[in-house]
Write an enzyme that holds these catalytic residues in place. Structure first.
Site, PDB file in Angstrom:
ATOM      1  N   HIS A 101      34.863  26.901  19.803  1.00  0.00           N
ATOM      2  CA  HIS A 101      35.054  26.503  18.391  1.00  0.00           C
ATOM      3  C   HIS A 101      34.564  24.825  18.040  1.00  0.00           C
ATOM      4  O   HIS A 101      34.105  24.689  17.111  1.00  0.00           O
ATOM      5  CB  HIS A 101      36.078  26.738  17.937  1.00  0.00           C
ATOM      6  CG  HIS A 101      36.693  28.423  17.831  1.00  0.00           C
ATOM      7  ND1 HIS A 101      37.973  28.779  17.979  1.00  0.00           N
ATOM      8  CD2 HIS A 101      35.634  29.187  17.786  1.00  0.00           C
ATOM      9  CE1 HIS A 101      37.955  30.066  17.978  1.00  0.00           C
ATOM     10  NE2 HIS A 101      36.522  30.415  17.753  1.00  0.00           N
ATOM     11  N   HIS A 149      30.397  38.964  16.655  1.00  0.00           N
ATOM     12  CA  HIS A 149      31.527  39.399  17.104  1.00  0.00           C
ATOM     13  C   HIS A 149      32.562  38.701  16.762  1.00  0.00           C
ATOM     14  O   HIS A 149      33.262  37.868  17.189  1.00  0.00           O
ATOM     15  CB  HIS A 149      31.536  39.393  18.664  1.00  0.00           C
ATOM     16  CG  HIS A 149      30.387  40.275  19.414  1.00  0.00           C
ATOM     17  ND1 HIS A 149      29.119  39.998  19.455  1.00  0.00           N
ATOM     18  CD2 HIS A 149      30.386  41.272  20.188  1.00  0.00           C
ATOM     19  CE1 HIS A 149      28.326  40.819  20.141  1.00  0.00           C
ATOM     20  NE2 HIS A 149      29.098  41.724  20.496  1.00  0.00           N
ATOM     21  N   SER A 191      36.528  32.492  14.803  1.00  0.00           N
ATOM     22  CA  SER A 191      35.358  31.784  14.235  1.00  0.00           C
ATOM     23  C   SER A 191      34.948  32.185  12.796  1.00  0.00           C
ATOM     24  O   SER A 191      34.442  31.470  12.188  1.00  0.00           O
ATOM     25  CB  SER A 191      34.259  32.348  15.487  1.00  0.00           C
ATOM     26  OG  SER A 191      34.282  33.878  15.216  1.00  0.00           O
ATOM     27  N   GLU A 235      31.923  43.387  12.944  1.00  0.00           N
ATOM     28  CA  GLU A 235      33.072  43.656  13.945  1.00  0.00           C
ATOM     29  C   GLU A 235      33.166  45.276  14.159  1.00  0.00           C
ATOM     30  O   GLU A 235      32.963  46.092  13.162  1.00  0.00           O
ATOM     31  CB  GLU A 235      34.615  43.063  13.367  1.00  0.00           C
ATOM     32  CG  GLU A 235      35.782  43.808  14.111  1.00  0.00           C
ATOM     33  CD  GLU A 235      35.782  43.307  15.699  1.00  0.00           C
ATOM     34  OE1 GLU A 235      35.373  42.168  15.898  1.00  0.00           O
ATOM     35  OE2 GLU A 235      36.062  44.249  16.225  1.00  0.00           O
ATOM     36  N   ASP A 257      29.446  36.342  20.539  1.00  0.00           N
ATOM     37  CA  ASP A 257      30.672  36.022  21.280  1.00  0.00           C
ATOM     38  C   ASP A 257      31.269  37.403  21.675  1.00  0.00           C
ATOM     39  O   ASP A 257      32.252  37.777  21.089  1.00  0.00           O
ATOM     40  CB  ASP A 257      31.709  35.255  20.287  1.00  0.00           C
ATOM     41  CG  ASP A 257      32.939  34.762  21.143  1.00  0.00           C
ATOM     42  OD1 ASP A 257      33.068  35.117  22.407  1.00  0.00           O
ATOM     43  OD2 ASP A 257      33.961  34.642  20.339  1.00  0.00           O
TER      44      ASP A 257
HETATM   45  N1  SAM Z   1      34.434  35.475  17.734  1.00  0.00           N
HETATM   46  C1  SAM Z   1      35.958  35.410  17.623  1.00  0.00           C
HETATM   47  C2  SAM Z   1      36.490  34.176  17.593  1.00  0.00           C
HETATM   48  O1  SAM Z   1      35.883  33.121  18.128  1.00  0.00           O
HETATM   49  O2  SAM Z   1      37.425  33.900  17.032  1.00  0.00           O
HETATM   50  C3  SAM Z   1      36.324  36.278  18.671  1.00  0.00           C
HETATM   51  C4  SAM Z   1      35.593  37.498  19.154  1.00  0.00           C
HETATM   52  S1  SAM Z   1      36.156  38.521  20.291  1.00  0.00           S
HETATM   53  C5  SAM Z   1      35.659  37.598  21.757  1.00  0.00           C
HETATM   54  C6  SAM Z   1      34.965  39.838  20.507  1.00  0.00           C
HETATM   55  C7  SAM Z   1      34.934  40.616  19.223  1.00  0.00           C
HETATM   56  O3  SAM Z   1      33.635  41.587  19.217  1.00  0.00           O
HETATM   57  C8  SAM Z   1      36.258  41.842  19.264  1.00  0.00           C
HETATM   58  O4  SAM Z   1      37.041  41.768  18.192  1.00  0.00           O
HETATM   59  C9  SAM Z   1      35.547  43.243  19.444  1.00  0.00           C
HETATM   60  O5  SAM Z   1      36.166  44.393  19.075  1.00  0.00           O
HETATM   61  C10 SAM Z   1      34.100  43.038  18.948  1.00  0.00           C
HETATM   62  N2  SAM Z   1      32.982  43.803  19.446  1.00  0.00           N
HETATM   63  C11 SAM Z   1      32.911  44.326  20.731  1.00  0.00           C
HETATM   64  N3  SAM Z   1      31.506  44.791  20.844  1.00  0.00           N
HETATM   65  C12 SAM Z   1      31.109  44.708  19.462  1.00  0.00           C
HETATM   66  C13 SAM Z   1      29.676  45.120  18.875  1.00  0.00           C
HETATM   67  N4  SAM Z   1      28.743  45.780  19.601  1.00  0.00           N
HETATM   68  N5  SAM Z   1      29.467  44.554  17.649  1.00  0.00           N
HETATM   69  C14 SAM Z   1      30.256  43.976  16.884  1.00  0.00           C
HETATM   70  N6  SAM Z   1      31.573  43.619  17.386  1.00  0.00           N
HETATM   71  C15 SAM Z   1      31.915  43.934  18.637  1.00  0.00           C
END
Ligand code: SAM
Length: 288
Positions: A19, A42, A103, A121, A170
């Site tokens: 971040h 993500h 994020s 998501e 991410d």
């Molecule tokens: N970016 C966020 C933050 O910094 O606050 C954290 C995200 S977390 C590491 C990853 C997220 O991606 C999860 O909630 C998961 O459900 C989602 N996810 C996993 N595969 C995905 C995909 N192919 N497309 C979109 N979202 C996905």
């Protein structure tokens, strides 16, 4: 699939590196008045409680944001870290931090009227929470939310109409295929929008794919004659420890200011968040 919930990791050392980097990228890209499109591939749930729920169980924030805040009470922080802490503080009414913005919230708060934010998501529960949380924001009209697989959909959003774009990638890496999908998505994205800024977060896990990821990304960047910056933060040196010890950011087309920004922040983060002699950071940049 779908066992990952980011609330367990909210406010961890890995979130801090990610971040803090992200905020600087937005700051730099907003120096020009042209509209900026930001894609968060993500997103997670958007914002997290640190005093109850998953975060209170995992206590990862104790080795992250809480430790940094405790240090900040009696020490002067580099400006790079100060700016990050101000963003986190914005979501909390008092000095006590009981909410940690993910994020989507960090990015939403930074939007100017001309900017747009696209959030992806896939998790069936997280997407509902994300929609609810984003709906509460005054910036919600500037934000699109997609319950779709971002790896295959990213290319469809590129290049953005203003040709000014930042993409945060991410993944949770819970599926081994994420590594392959990430490579394909970056390849396709650079073919369509070579000048975009791409920020990729990754954990160092015991998997072979995880250790190979930075070099794979650098190779793709080199093929497209793009610059890159690579930063890693390792906080622990305890082989038996199950928690994540090292995470990194690989940025393709980084702003020229980012290396100095991270060079200011990383020694302090390593000292404050590190445990034992194994704590260390890495910072490397390559100009194409
Ligand atoms: N970016 C966020 C933050 O910094 O606050 C954290 C995200 S977390 C590491 C990853 C997220 O991606 C999860 O909630 C998961 O459900 C989602 N996810 C996993 N595969 C995905 C995909 N192919 N497309 C979109 N979202 C996905």
């Amino acid at each position: 699939m779908f066992s990952y919930r980011h609330a367990f990791h909210a406010g961890s050392h890995a979130d801090i590196l990610k971040h803090l980097t992200l905020i600087h990228l937005v700051d730099y890209l907003q120096e020009k008045p042209g509209a900026l499109t930001i894609v968060d591939t993500h997103a997670g749930a958007g914002i997290y409680s640190l005093k109850d729920g998953f975060a209170a169980v995992s206590k990862e924030a104790e080795g992250g944001i809480f430790r940094l805040l405790a240090y900040a009470k009696s020490n002067t922080l580099p400006e790079s870290i100060q700016k990050y802490l101000e963003c986190i503080q914005t979501e909390n009414s008092s000095d006590a931090i009981d909410t940690y913005p993910g994020s989507p919230f960090i990015l939403a708060r930074l939007l100017r009227p001309q900017d747009r934010l696209k959030l992806f998501e896939l998790h069936p529960k997280e997407i509902d929470i994300l929609r609810h949380n984003i709906g509460e924001l005054k910036q919600s009209k500037q934000i699109d939310i997609y319950a779709e697989d971002s790896f295959s959909r990213l290319k469809g959003l590129l290049p953005p109409p203003s040709r000014r774009g930042l993409v945060l990638i991410d993944p949770s890496y819970e599926d081994k295929q994420d590594y392959r999908h990430l490579e394909t998505a970056i390849e396709e994205a650079l073919q369509r929008f070579a000048t975009g800024c791409y920020a990729i977060w990754y954990p160092i896990l015991s998997r072979r794919e995880s250790a190979a990821l930075p070099d794979r990304m650098k190779k793709i960047a080199a093929t497209h004659q793009r610059s890159w910056l690579h930063a890693e933060l390792r906080v622990e040196n305890a082989p038996g420890e199950r928690r994540l010890q090292t995470s990194g950011m690989l940025i393709i087309n980084p702003p020229w200011t980012l290396e100095k920004h991270l060079a200011d922040a990383l020694p302090t983060l390593t000292r404050v968040l590190g445990i034992g002699n194994g704590a260390q950071f890495l910072l490397k940049a390559f100009e194409a």
